[in-house]
Design an enzyme around this catalytic site. Sequence first.
Site, PDB file in Angstrom:
ATOM      1  N   SER A   8      -7.526   2.267 -17.650  1.00 37.96           N
ATOM      2  CA  SER A   8      -6.482   1.644 -16.827  1.00 37.96           C
ATOM      3  C   SER A   8      -5.471   2.699 -16.408  1.00 37.96           C
ATOM      4  O   SER A   8      -4.786   3.295 -17.250  1.00 37.96           O
ATOM      5  CB  SER A   8      -5.771   0.547 -17.621  1.00 37.96           C
ATOM      6  OG  SER A   8      -4.584   0.204 -16.945  1.00 37.96           O
ATOM      7  N   HIS A  33      -9.753   1.008 -13.643  1.00 40.57           N
ATOM      8  CA  HIS A  33      -9.079  -0.287 -13.725  1.00 40.57           C
ATOM      9  C   HIS A  33      -7.671  -0.108 -13.162  1.00 40.57           C
ATOM     10  O   HIS A  33      -6.907   0.753 -13.607  1.00 40.57           O
ATOM     11  CB  HIS A  33      -9.039  -0.776 -15.174  1.00 40.57           C
ATOM     12  CG  HIS A  33      -8.467  -2.141 -15.338  1.00 40.57           C
ATOM     13  ND1 HIS A  33      -9.211  -3.288 -15.150  1.00 40.57           N
ATOM     14  CD2 HIS A  33      -7.212  -2.558 -15.659  1.00 40.57           C
ATOM     15  CE1 HIS A  33      -8.451  -4.350 -15.359  1.00 40.57           C
ATOM     16  NE2 HIS A  33      -7.227  -3.931 -15.668  1.00 40.57           N
ATOM     17  N   ASP A  35      -4.119  -1.929 -12.159  1.00 41.41           N
ATOM     18  CA  ASP A  35      -3.286  -3.102 -12.448  1.00 41.41           C
ATOM     19  C   ASP A  35      -2.173  -3.258 -11.429  1.00 41.41           C
ATOM     20  O   ASP A  35      -1.240  -2.454 -11.385  1.00 41.41           O
ATOM     21  CB  ASP A  35      -2.664  -2.940 -13.839  1.00 41.41           C
ATOM     22  CG  ASP A  35      -3.706  -3.040 -14.937  1.00 41.41           C
ATOM     23  OD1 ASP A  35      -4.372  -4.086 -15.015  1.00 41.41           O
ATOM     24  OD2 ASP A  35      -3.854  -2.082 -15.719  1.00 41.41           O
ATOM     25  N   MET A  37       0.930  -5.494 -10.317  1.00 38.74           N
ATOM     26  CA  MET A  37       1.863  -6.510 -10.854  1.00 38.74           C
ATOM     27  C   MET A  37       3.008  -6.732  -9.876  1.00 38.74           C
ATOM     28  O   MET A  37       3.519  -5.767  -9.311  1.00 38.74           O
ATOM     29  CB  MET A  37       2.458  -6.015 -12.172  1.00 38.74           C
ATOM     30  CG  MET A  37       1.433  -5.650 -13.222  1.00 38.74           C
ATOM     31  SD  MET A  37       2.259  -5.018 -14.690  1.00 38.74           S
ATOM     32  CE  MET A  37       0.834  -4.552 -15.677  1.00 38.74           C
ATOM     33  N   HIS A  66      -7.167  -5.407 -10.708  1.00 40.51           N
ATOM     34  CA  HIS A  66      -6.706  -6.571 -11.477  1.00 40.51           C
ATOM     35  C   HIS A  66      -5.364  -7.013 -10.907  1.00 40.51           C
ATOM     36  O   HIS A  66      -4.350  -6.345 -11.100  1.00 40.51           O
ATOM     37  CB  HIS A  66      -6.582  -6.134 -12.955  1.00 40.51           C
ATOM     38  CG  HIS A  66      -6.044  -7.179 -13.870  1.00 40.51           C
ATOM     39  ND1 HIS A  66      -5.632  -6.890 -15.160  1.00 40.51           N
ATOM     40  CD2 HIS A  66      -5.848  -8.520 -13.716  1.00 40.51           C
ATOM     41  CE1 HIS A  66      -5.202  -7.997 -15.742  1.00 40.51           C
ATOM     42  NE2 HIS A  66      -5.319  -8.994 -14.893  1.00 40.51           N
ATOM     43  N   MET A  68      -2.214  -9.120 -10.906  1.00 43.33           N
ATOM     44  CA  MET A  68      -1.323  -9.986 -11.684  1.00 43.33           C
ATOM     45  C   MET A  68      -0.196 -10.385 -10.748  1.00 43.33           C
ATOM     46  O   MET A  68       0.951  -9.943 -10.876  1.00 43.33           O
ATOM     47  CB  MET A  68      -0.815  -9.214 -12.910  1.00 43.33           C
ATOM     48  CG  MET A  68      -1.888  -9.075 -13.982  1.00 43.33           C
ATOM     49  SD  MET A  68      -1.562  -7.766 -15.159  1.00 43.33           S
ATOM     50  CE  MET A  68      -2.311  -6.410 -14.268  1.00 43.33           C
ATOM     51  N   MET A 137      -7.955 -11.563 -21.202  1.00 45.62           N
ATOM     52  CA  MET A 137      -6.762 -10.799 -21.569  1.00 45.62           C
ATOM     53  C   MET A 137      -6.586 -10.858 -23.090  1.00 45.62           C
ATOM     54  O   MET A 137      -6.476 -11.944 -23.666  1.00 45.62           O
ATOM     55  CB  MET A 137      -5.512 -11.367 -20.887  1.00 45.62           C
ATOM     56  CG  MET A 137      -5.476 -11.216 -19.374  1.00 45.62           C
ATOM     57  SD  MET A 137      -5.737  -9.531 -18.771  1.00 45.62           S
ATOM     58  CE  MET A 137      -4.386  -8.635 -19.563  1.00 45.62           C
ATOM     59  N   ASP A 175      -9.354  -6.794 -21.724  1.00 47.65           N
ATOM     60  CA  ASP A 175      -8.218  -6.018 -21.214  1.00 47.65           C
ATOM     61  C   ASP A 175      -6.993  -6.176 -22.103  1.00 47.65           C
ATOM     62  O   ASP A 175      -6.391  -7.248 -22.161  1.00 47.65           O
ATOM     63  CB  ASP A 175      -7.913  -6.485 -19.783  1.00 47.65           C
ATOM     64  CG  ASP A 175      -6.892  -5.602 -19.096  1.00 47.65           C
ATOM     65  OD1 ASP A 175      -6.496  -4.568 -19.667  1.00 47.65           O
ATOM     66  OD2 ASP A 175      -6.502  -5.957 -17.964  1.00 47.65           O
TER      67      ASP A 175
END
Length: 218
Positions: A8, A33, A35, A37, A66, A68, A137, A175
């Site tokens: 990540s 990966h 992320d 957000m 991913h 979020m 998660m 994750d």
Amino acid sequence: MSNLIAPSLLAADFANLQQDIEMVNNSKADWFHIDVMDGVFVPNISFGMPVLKAIAKHATKTLDVHLMIVNPDKYINTFADLGADILTVHYEACTHLHRTVQAIKAAGMQAGVALNPHTPIAVLEDIITELDVVCIMSVNPGFGGQSFIENTYKKVSQLKHLIEFTASNCKIEIDGGVTTQNANALIEAGANVLVAGSFVFGAENPTNTIEDLKNIIA
Ligand code: DX5
Ligand code: ZN
């Protein structure tokens, strides 16, 4: 198939991102990966499209994005254009999850759904055959470096049963808080993809740490 490793980039050095991307390119890692957000779905803001664009320019492996964020539908085509190979949305952020999953696939990406620690596997019963990845998660989303929630093992086994029962081809991704301490038990329970942020980028030798995770066989 051996397990896949997805470092990540949330835990990478953002001031030297290209260097960390090259490290992953040249390692035994399988996916990046990434992320994203929004400070609304989760209590943190990471980075958005311009940074993903810069990552995609250098990364030579699968981009596992991913999200979020609330309202992910709004950005599906944008993420496809930016080069995402897998787009994962949160079950908790999607009122019309089936429609969202179809839109991700129609945009040419693989579709993933992430479940928060409190969300039971059973909510996926009627969509599992449509999914390429389920991301369980194992921490509450929003931050790297948190401790692994032990209840995850039970969820991995339940998901594995559901996948077998429905003859789905979906991969099980874990994750949060993944280390060489829990990787073995996770793979044994049925995990296929291990995401690791701080364990990789906080290590003295990230390349070797990725290899250590890759070599774990249940
Ligand atoms: C958490 C993110 C994770 C995070 C994992 O919200 O989805 O991908 O980067 O970081 P570690 O491996 O440090 O728990
Ligand atoms: Zn993640």
